[in-house]
Design a protein around this motif. Structure first.
Motif, PDB file in Angstrom:
ATOM      1  N   ALA A  74      28.213  37.311  34.049  1.00 34.84           N
ATOM      2  CA  ALA A  74      28.473  38.329  33.024  1.00 34.84           C
ATOM      3  C   ALA A  74      29.261  39.494  33.629  1.00 34.84           C
ATOM      4  O   ALA A  74      30.197  40.016  33.010  1.00 34.84           O
ATOM      5  N   LEU A  75      28.898  39.882  34.841  1.00 37.04           N
ATOM      6  CA  LEU A  75      29.590  41.007  35.476  1.00 37.04           C
ATOM      7  C   LEU A  75      31.031  40.657  35.821  1.00 37.04           C
ATOM      8  O   LEU A  75      31.926  41.499  35.725  1.00 37.04           O
ATOM      9  N   HIS A  76      31.249  39.401  36.221  1.00 39.04           N
ATOM     10  CA  HIS A  76      32.597  39.013  36.648  1.00 39.04           C
ATOM     11  C   HIS A  76      33.614  39.057  35.518  1.00 39.04           C
ATOM     12  O   HIS A  76      34.811  39.092  35.765  1.00 39.04           O
ATOM     13  N   ARG A  77      33.127  39.010  34.271  1.00 42.12           N
ATOM     14  CA  ARG A  77      34.059  39.170  33.156  1.00 42.12           C
ATOM     15  C   ARG A  77      34.604  40.589  33.101  1.00 42.12           C
ATOM     16  O   ARG A  77      35.631  40.843  32.492  1.00 42.12           O
ATOM     17  N   ARG A  78      33.871  41.518  33.714  1.00 37.53           N
ATOM     18  CA  ARG A  78      34.234  42.936  33.588  1.00 37.53           C
ATOM     19  C   ARG A  78      34.928  43.472  34.835  1.00 37.53           C
ATOM     20  O   ARG A  78      35.221  44.656  34.913  1.00 37.53           O
ATOM     21  N   LEU A  79      35.141  42.616  35.838  1.00 38.04           N
ATOM     22  CA  LEU A  79      35.787  43.104  37.060  1.00 38.04           C
ATOM     23  C   LEU A  79      36.831  42.115  37.553  1.00 38.04           C
ATOM     24  O   LEU A  79      36.859  40.958  37.160  1.00 38.04           O
ATOM     25  N   ALA A  80      37.702  42.607  38.422  1.00 36.23           N
ATOM     26  CA  ALA A  80      38.679  41.733  39.070  1.00 36.23           C
ATOM     27  C   ALA A  80      38.664  42.044  40.550  1.00 36.23           C
ATOM     28  O   ALA A  80      38.459  43.190  40.956  1.00 36.23           O
ATOM     29  N   TYR A  81      38.895  40.989  41.350  1.00 33.87           N
ATOM     30  CA  TYR A  81      38.744  41.107  42.802  1.00 33.87           C
ATOM     31  C   TYR A  81      40.006  40.613  43.493  1.00 33.87           C
ATOM     32  O   TYR A  81      40.576  39.597  43.096  1.00 33.87           O
ATOM     33  N   VAL A  82      40.448  41.338  44.495  1.00 31.93           N
ATOM     34  CA  VAL A  82      41.549  40.868  45.341  1.00 31.93           C
ATOM     35  C   VAL A  82      41.061  40.837  46.783  1.00 31.93           C
ATOM     36  O   VAL A  82      40.704  41.880  47.333  1.00 31.93           O
ATOM     37  N   PRO A  83      41.010  39.663  47.392  1.00 32.48           N
ATOM     38  CA  PRO A  83      40.590  39.597  48.797  1.00 32.48           C
ATOM     39  C   PRO A  83      41.709  40.068  49.723  1.00 32.48           C
ATOM     40  O   PRO A  83      42.873  40.154  49.319  1.00 32.48           O
TER      41      PRO A  83
END
Ligand SMILES: Nc1ncnc2c1ncn2[C@@H]1O[C@H](COP(=O)(O)OP(=O)(O)OP(=O)(O)O)[C@@H](O)[C@H]1O
Ligand SMILES: [Mg+2]
Lengths: 296, 527
Positions: A74-83
Motif C-alpha cells: 500500500a505504501l509503495h503506491r505512494r512513493l517512488a525509489y531510485v537506487p
C-alpha cells in the motif's frame, strides 16, 4: 500533519556488522531532507528498511503513517525509489523500464514523462545493456519523477550524472518541492544538499549525529574569527570554547564555539578591536569534521 | 597478439572441468559404438544384413548420415554421425564464450587495461577450441585403433572430427564479431549449424543430390572413413577454416571493444500496454530461454524417438539380445521399457530448465534488479509466483514437446502415429512430478537459503548419477529412493500408478510453499 518518515532507535545487523545502531530520523511532510554520512555509515540500509526490503532488528519506523514492512504494498503506491546504482534488464529498452516501473507503482504521468525525457536528454529506445552509467541513472530518475507520488526516496540518485544533468535534477526536485512532494535525498554532493535541502541528518556508524536545518547545524559549530587588535590578547587561549589560537602580535586568528561567541567578543574589546572578520563554518568543514571521526 | 598465452591459460583454467569432460565423452562414444556393433553383429554376414536393412532406412540416414559400406568401421562412422553436430555446437559455443561473453560482461575491458594485443582474445579462444578439437580427433583415432579398426580409416575419422570442430570454431569467431550480445552471437552461430545440418540431411535424402557439399557436416561425412578415404575433402574444410579466419580477423580489427558490426536494433520508446504486471516482466526475461529449451527438447525427442525402433531391430537382429527380450516378455515390452528409459533422460533435461528458471530469481536478486520492482506495489508472493510459473509450466511444455516429437518420429517409423503419439506423449508427461520436485527444491532454497540456491544443480547431478549408475553400483534401494525419478512409474511398460505421483506433487508443493514463505520473511537483497 504527521511526519512523512519517523524512525527511532532503529537497529540492523548483518552477521557481525552492526549497520544501524539506534538510528533516529524524522522527515517532515513537504520537506526535502538531506541524508548524509560517510561510506558504509548505513544510509542505504536505512532506505531499504523504509522500503520494506530489509526487516529491522529493533526500533520503530513509520512511513506515511504506515508500517514499512507490514504495509509495504500500500505504501509503495505512494512513493517512488531510485537506487544509487540503477541496474536495467539487458533486453528491455529504457522507455519500457520507465513505463513498467510506473505501472507497477500504480500509474505514470505520461505528459511529465515526455517532458522529463526531453529535459534529461534521454533516448528511451536504447536497450538496457547499451546505456552508460549516467544514462541508466537517468532512466531510474525519470521513472520515479514521472510518477504522481507523495514521497520520493532517492539514494545517491545523481551518481554518474554530468554537471549539466545534475543541474536539471536540482531544478526538477525544486519543482517537486513547490508541488508539495516530500523527498528523502541521500547524497555525497554537498552543493546539491545545500541547494535543495530544508533539513539534513548526518549519520555515522549507524547513528544520527546531527539533525536540523543547515543554519542550525552551522550555529552548533565553531566560527572562525580573524581580528586586528591594538594589544596582544593574553589569556585568550584559556577562555572556554576558544580553539586553535594563532597570535602574530596584534593579528589574531582562532575558532570559537557558538555558545562562547558572546563572552569571547566581550573579552576581545578590552584589547582595542581595529578590524574583525568572522566566518561561519562552511558545509565542507562541518561534514569533514563528522566524516573524519570515522577514520580516526 | 601480445598476452595471448596469458589468456589461453586463463581460458583453460576457467574450462578445466568442462573441456576435458566433453572431449572425453565425445571421444569415448565412437569407440563404444564400434564395440557394441561388433558385439551385436559378429560376422560379416550379420553386418551386411544390418547395412542393407535398418542402417539404410531413409529415416536413419536422414538422422545420422550416409552409409558407405558394411565394414565395422563404416557402420561405426555412420552411427557416430550425430556427434559431428555436437562437436560443431560445442566449438561454436566455446569460442563465443571466451570472446563475446567476456566482452559483454566487461571482463575483457578489465584485462584490456593490462598489455593485450587487439587480437589476443580471439586468438586465445581459437587456440583453446581448435586445440581441444585436435585432442578430440586424436583420441577418437586412438580409440578406434584400440578396436582393431584399420589405421587409415581411424586417422581419417579422427581428422573429420577435428576438421568439423575447426570450421565451426571459425563460424563462432565470425559470429562473435557481429553482434553486441553473446546471445545474438550464439543465435547466429547455431543458425549456421542448423542450416548445415539441414543441408546435410537434404543432400543425403535422395540420389544425385549434392546439397551436402554445401555443408561442413556433409563434407566431413563424405571423407568416407573406412570406405575408401577421400582425403582431398579435408582440403575443403581447411579452406573454409582459413577463409572464415580471414573474415573474422579483419572484422575484429575494425570494430571497437564491446561493439558489434551489426547495428543493435533500438527497442520501443514506450512499453506495450500488456507490459504492466510482474508476470509480463517475467515473460520478457524467460521467453528466450524457454524457447531455446523447448527447441532443444524437441530435437532430443526426435533423436531419441528415432532410436526406438532402431534399438528394437538392432536387438532382434542380435541373438543374445532377443533372448533377453523374450525373457522380458517379448519385443513389445522391450520397446516400452526403452521408451520409459528414454523419457527419464528427457525428464533430466527438463529438470535443467526448471532449475534454471527458478534460479533466475536469484540472478535477478544478485544483480539488484529485484529491488526496484519490489519497491513498487508488487507483493513478494506475486513476484516469486511470476518466476515460479516458468519453473512449473515450462517443464510441462518441454516434456509435451519432447513427447510429441518422439511420438511422431517413433510412430512414423512403425507406421502407427495414431497409436504411438498418445502413448509416447503420456510417457513423457508422467515425468512431470519428479521434474517439479527439483524445480521446487530450487524455489525452496532461494526462499530459505538464498546463498545456497545453486545447490539445486548438485541435486540434479545426484539424480543423474543415481539414475544412470545407481543400478550398476548396486546401491541399496533407499539410496535410489532419494531421487524423485526412481518413483516415476515406468509408463508405458508399467501401469500408471497414481499414488507415487501424488506424493511427488505433494513434496514439490511443500518445497515451493516453504520457498514462498521464506522469501516473504527474508531480507532483499541478500548478496
Ligand atoms: N547485505 C549485507 N550484508 C552484509 N553487510 C551489509 C549488507 N548491506 C550492508 N552491509 C554493511 O552495512 C554497513 C552499512 O552499509 P550501507 O550500504 O547502508 O552504507 P551507505 O551509508 O549506504 O554507504 P555508501 O555511502 O557507500 O552507499 C556497511 O558496513 C556494509 O558493509
Ligand atoms: Mg549506499
Amino acid at each position: 500533519m504527521d511526519d512523512a518518515i519517523a524512525v527511532s532507535g532503529l537497529v540492523k545487523t548483518f552477521g557481525r556488522t552492526r549497520a544501524l545502531d539506534g538510528l533516529d530520523l524524522t522527515v517532515r511532510t513537504g520537506e526535502v531532507h538531506g541524508f548524509l554520512g560517510p561510506n558504509g555509515s548505513g544510509k542505504s540500509t536505512t532506505i531499504r528498511i523504509l522500503l520494506g526490503l530489509l526487516r529491522a532488528d529493533a526500533g520503530t519506523a513509520r512511513l506515511l503513517g504506515g508500517d514499512p514492512w507490514r504495509d509495504a504494498v500500500a505504501l509503495h503506491r505512494r512513493l517512488a525509489y531510485v537506487p544509487g546504482d540503477v541496474t536495467l534488464w539487458p533486453n528491455l529498452s529504457g522507455g519500457e523500464v520507465i513505463d513498467l516501473l510506473g505501472r507497477l507503482r500504480g500509474g505514470l504521468n505520461q505528459k511529465r514523462k515526455a517532458e522529463l525525457l526531453e529535459r534529461f536528454e534521454l533516448d528511451p529506445r536504447k536497450k538496457g545493456r547499451a546505456y552508460s552509467k549516467g544514462n541508466r541513472q537517468k532512466v531510474g530518475l525519470v521513472a520515479a519523477l514521472a510518477s504522481d507520488v507523495e514521497l520520493l526516496i532517492l539514494d545517491e540518485p545523481t551518481s554518474g550524472l554530468d554537471p549539466l544533468m545534475e543541474e536539471t535534477f536540482r531544478a526538477c526536485i525544486a519543482e517537486d518541492k513547490r508541488n508539495g512532494r516530500t523527498v528523502l535525498l541521500s547524497s555525497h554532493i554537498l552543493a546539491e544538499v545545500e541547494a535543495l535541502c530544508d533539513r539534513v541528518t548526518i549519520i555515522r556508524n549507524g547513528r544520527a549525529v546531527e539533525s536540523g536545518t543547515l543554519d542550525e547545524l552551522r550555529h552548533l559549530h565553531r566560527t572562525s574569527i580573524d581580528v586586528e587588535l591594538a594589544a596582544t590578547p593574553d589569556g585568550l587561549a584559556e577562555l572556554p570554547g576558544v580553539h586553535d589560537v594563532k597570535i602574530d602580535r596584534g593579528h589574531v586568528r582562532f575558532d570559537v564555539d557558538a555558545k562562547a561567541l558572546d563572552d569571547t567578543l566581550r573579552y576581545l574589546t578590552k584589547f582595542g578591536v581595529r578590524s574583525l572578520v568572522s566566518q561561519p563554518p562552511t558545509l565542507e568543514e562541518l561534514f569533514l569534521r563528522h566524516y573524519e571521526g570515522v577514520r580516526s | 597478439m601480445t598476452g595471448t598465452g596469458k589468456l589461453v591459460r586463463l581460458a583453460l583454467r576457467r574450462d578445466r572441468l568442462l573441456l576435458p569432460l566433453w572431449i572425453v565423452v565425445l571421444a569415448v562414444l565412437p569407440m563404444t559404438y564400434a564395440a557394441s556393433i561388433a558385439e551385436l553383429y559378429p560376422t560379416a554376414a550379420d553386418r551386411q544384413a544390418y547395412a542393407a536393412g535398418s542402417a539404410s532406412d531413409p529415416s536413419y540416414v536422414a538422422l545420422l548420415g550416409p552409409l558407405f559400406g558394411s565394414s565395422l568401421g563404416a557402420l561405426t562412422a555412420q552411427r557416430s554421425g550425430m556427434l559431428f553436430v555436437i562437436v560443431g555446437l560445442i566449438s561454436v559455443l566455446t569460442v563465443i564464450r571466451h570472446t563475446r561473453t567476456e566482452e559483454e560482461a566487461g571482463r575483457r575491458e578489465l584485462l584490456g587495461a593490462a598489455v593485450l594485443g587487439r587480437h589476443a582474445g580471439l586468438t586465445a579462444a581459437l587456440v583453446v577450441t581448435c586445440g581441444a578439437d585436435l585432442v578430440l580427433g586424436l583420441l577418437v583415432t586412438l580409440g578406434l585403433l584400440g578396436q582393431d579398426l584399420p589405421a587409415g580409416g581411424a586417422v581419417a575419422f579422427g581428422l573429420a572430427f577435428a576438421a568439423c570442430g575447426w570450421v565451426f570454431a571459425m563460424v563462432g569467431a565470425v559470429a562473435a564479431q557481429l553482434t553486441e550480445s553473446a546471445g545474438g552471437a550464439r543465435g547466429i552461430g547455431l543458425s549456421v549449424l542448423g542450416i548445415a545440418f539441414v543441408l546435410r540431411l537434404a543432400g543425403d535424402a535422395g540420389d544425385g543430390n549434392v546439397l551436402h557439399w554445401l555443408s561442413p557436416i556433409g563434407w566431413v561425412q563424405h571423407i568416407r572413413a573406412f570406405a575408401g578415404e577421400r582425403w582431398w575433402v579435408l582440403g575443403l574444410a581447411a579452406g573454409a577454416t582459413a577463409a572464415l579466419a580471414a573474415v573474422a580477423y579483419p572484422l575484429s580489427a575494425r570494430r571497437d571493444l564491446g561493439a558489434g558490426l551489426l547495428p543493435t536494433r533500438p527497442g520501443p520508446a514506450a512499453a506495450a500496454p500488456t507490459l504492466r504486471t510482474p508476470l509480463a516482466l517475467a515473460w520478457r526475461l524467460h521467453r528466450a530461454a524457454l524457447l531455446g529449451w523447448a527447441v532443444g527438447l524437441a530435437v532430443l525427442g526426435v533423436v531419441l524417438g528415432g532410436t526406438v525402433d532402431y534399438a528394437r531391430t538392432a536387438a532382434e537382429d542380435s541373438k543374445q539380445v532377443s533372448d533377453i527380450m523374450d525373457r522380458l516378455g517379448g519385443a513389445g515390452s522391450f520397446t516400452d521399457s526403452y521408451l520409459a528409459g528414454v523419457m527419464s533422460l528427457v525428464a533430466l533435461a527438463a529438470s535443467g530448465y526448471a532449475i534454471q528458471a527458478a534460479l533466475k530469481m536469484r540472478t535477478e536478486e544478485a544483480a539488484l534488479r529485484s529491488e526496484p520492482v519490489l519497491a513498487t506495489a508488487v507483493t513478494r508472493t506475486s513476484w516469486t509466483a511470476s518466476h515460479a510459473a516458468f519453473a512449473a509450466l515450462g517443464p510441462a511444455l518441454g516434456l509435451a514437446v519432447a513427447g510429441v516429437a518422439a511420438g511422431l518420429t517413433y510412430g512414423l517409423s512403425v507406421h502407427d502415429v495414431a497409436g504411438q503419439l498418445p502413448r509416447v506423449t503420456g510417457a513423457a508427461m508422467v515425468q512431470l512430478p519428479a521434474v517439479w520436485v527439483l524445480g521446487a527444491l530450487a524455489v525452496g532454497l532461494f526462499g530459505l537459503l538464498p546463498r545456497l540456491a545453486p545447490a539445486a544443480w548438485a541435486a540434479l547431478a545426484a539424480c543423474v548419477l543415481l539414475g544412470q549408475i545407481g543400478a550398476i553400483l548396486q546401491l541399496s534401494q533407499w539410496a535410489l529412493d532419494v531421487s524423485p525419478f526412481t518413483h516415476i512409474p515406468k509408463v508405458p511398460a508399467a501401469p500408471l500408478a497414481v499414488t507415487p505421483l501424488a506424493w511427488l506433487v505433494a513434496v514439490a508443493a511443500a518445497l515451493a510453499v516453504a520457498g514462498f514463505a521464506g522469501f516473504r520473511r527474508r531480507d532483499v537483497p541478500v548478496t
